[in-house]
Design a protein around this motif. Structure first.
Motif, PDB file in Angstrom:
ATOM      1  N   TYR A 149      38.005  58.978  32.667  1.00 14.27           N
ATOM      2  CA  TYR A 149      38.673  59.123  31.372  1.00 14.27           C
ATOM      3  C   TYR A 149      38.609  57.834  30.559  1.00 14.27           C
ATOM      4  N   GLU A 150      38.746  56.697  31.236  1.00 13.11           N
ATOM      5  CA  GLU A 150      38.661  55.413  30.546  1.00 13.11           C
ATOM      6  C   GLU A 150      37.227  54.887  30.524  1.00 13.11           C
ATOM      7  N   ASP A 151      36.331  55.567  31.241  1.00 11.93           N
ATOM      8  CA  ASP A 151      34.897  55.258  31.272  1.00 11.93           C
ATOM      9  C   ASP A 151      34.615  53.833  31.754  1.00 11.93           C
ATOM     10  N   LEU A 152      35.345  53.398  32.765  1.00 10.71           N
ATOM     11  CA  LEU A 152      35.087  52.097  33.376  1.00 10.71           C
ATOM     12  C   LEU A 152      34.056  52.259  34.480  1.00 10.71           C
ATOM     13  N   SER A 153      33.319  51.197  34.751  1.00  3.73           N
ATOM     14  CA  SER A 153      32.359  51.236  35.856  1.00  3.73           C
ATOM     15  C   SER A 153      33.119  51.122  37.174  1.00  3.73           C
ATOM     16  N   GLU A 154      32.400  51.306  38.274  1.00  2.00           N
ATOM     17  CA  GLU A 154      33.046  51.173  39.589  1.00  2.00           C
ATOM     18  C   GLU A 154      33.540  49.757  39.802  1.00  2.00           C
ATOM     19  N   VAL A 155      32.774  48.778  39.352  1.00  7.03           N
ATOM     20  CA  VAL A 155      33.169  47.371  39.498  1.00  7.03           C
ATOM     21  C   VAL A 155      34.427  47.089  38.674  1.00  7.03           C
ATOM     22  N   GLN A 156      34.459  47.569  37.432  1.00 10.41           N
ATOM     23  CA  GLN A 156      35.631  47.348  36.570  1.00 10.41           C
ATOM     24  C   GLN A 156      36.865  48.042  37.137  1.00 10.41           C
ATOM     25  N   THR A 157      36.691  49.255  37.656  1.00 11.86           N
ATOM     26  CA  THR A 157      37.812  49.986  38.252  1.00 11.86           C
ATOM     27  C   THR A 157      38.339  49.221  39.462  1.00 11.86           C
ATOM     28  N   ALA A 158      37.440  48.679  40.304  1.00  5.81           N
ATOM     29  CA  ALA A 158      37.849  47.900  41.476  1.00  5.81           C
ATOM     30  C   ALA A 158      38.620  46.655  41.048  1.00  5.81           C
ATOM     31  N   GLU A 159      38.167  45.985  39.980  1.00  6.26           N
ATOM     32  CA  GLU A 159      38.863  44.781  39.498  1.00  6.26           C
ATOM     33  C   GLU A 159      40.258  45.119  38.986  1.00  6.26           C
ATOM     34  N   VAL A 160      40.382  46.212  38.216  1.00  2.81           N
ATOM     35  CA  VAL A 160      41.686  46.598  37.657  1.00  2.81           C
ATOM     36  C   VAL A 160      42.686  46.908  38.773  1.00  2.81           C
TER      37      VAL A 160
END
Length: 189
Positions: A149-160
């Motif tokens: 839904y927020e269209d983040l990459s896997e790396v960005q999701t892991a960081e968040v």
């Protein structure tokens, strides 16, 4: 604003060989047009929706007035004559317009456009999807929302979320498996 055609005709030089009385230009017509054009154009604009159509309408009415100039006895009533010509010309245009309405027993349904869904069906699917996502555990739900839904990459999701990329991949994979099995989403398949 365009210059009226009638004034250029009346200002044209006339050859001395012209002997027909109706072929002579009328200097008083040209001065009348110059003096009254703004007022007559406002009247024409009140009869049409488009300023260009109003100018065309006025030109047509002035051409009719020019043709009848010799027959008009009372030049004090010229505005009334031109206004009547404007109204008659506009009425004739309105009567001649083409109407594409046909009477039929049933209302025709529009052909469905490929790729365009019914808005009610889209909303029902959206609601069903959110209900299915709300059934997921909090951590999986957060990852699915951030990832899709927020269209983040896997790396960005892991960081968040402060987790590893592998954790995001496996949790999202399990969440998608649960969503595929949800009976409410069978309609979408």
């Amino acid at each position: 604003m365009t210059t009226p055609v009638c004034t250029s005709v009346s200002d044209a030089a006339v050859s001395p060989r012209q002997t027909r009385p109706h072929a002579r230009p009328y200097p008083s017509f040209a001065s009348y047009v110059r003096a009254r054009q703004p007022v007559l154009l406002r009247t024409a604009r009140s009869l049409t929706a488009n300023p260009s159509d109003a100018e065309d309408l006025l030109q047509t009415a002035l051409a009719k007035t020019y043709v009848a100039w010799e027959r008009i006895e009372d030049h004090r009533a010229l505005d009334g004559y031109v206004r009547r010509a404007l109204l008659n010309t506009r009425t004739s245009q309105w009567r001649k317009r083409r109407v594409d309405e046909f009477v039929c027993d049933e209302m025709p349904e529009p052909e469905p456009v490929p790729g365009e869904d019914d808005p009610a069906e889209r909303q029902a699917l959206h609601d069903a999807m959110w209900r299915a996502i709300m059934k997921l555990p909090a951590r999986q739900r957060a990852m699915v929302v951030l990832r899709y839904y927020e269209d983040l990459s896997e790396v960005q999701t892991a960081e968040v979320l402060g987790v590893s990329v592998g954790t995001v991949k496996s949790a999202v994979s399990r969440a998608l498996g649960k969503l595929r099995e949800d009976p409410e989403l069978d309609v979408a398949r």
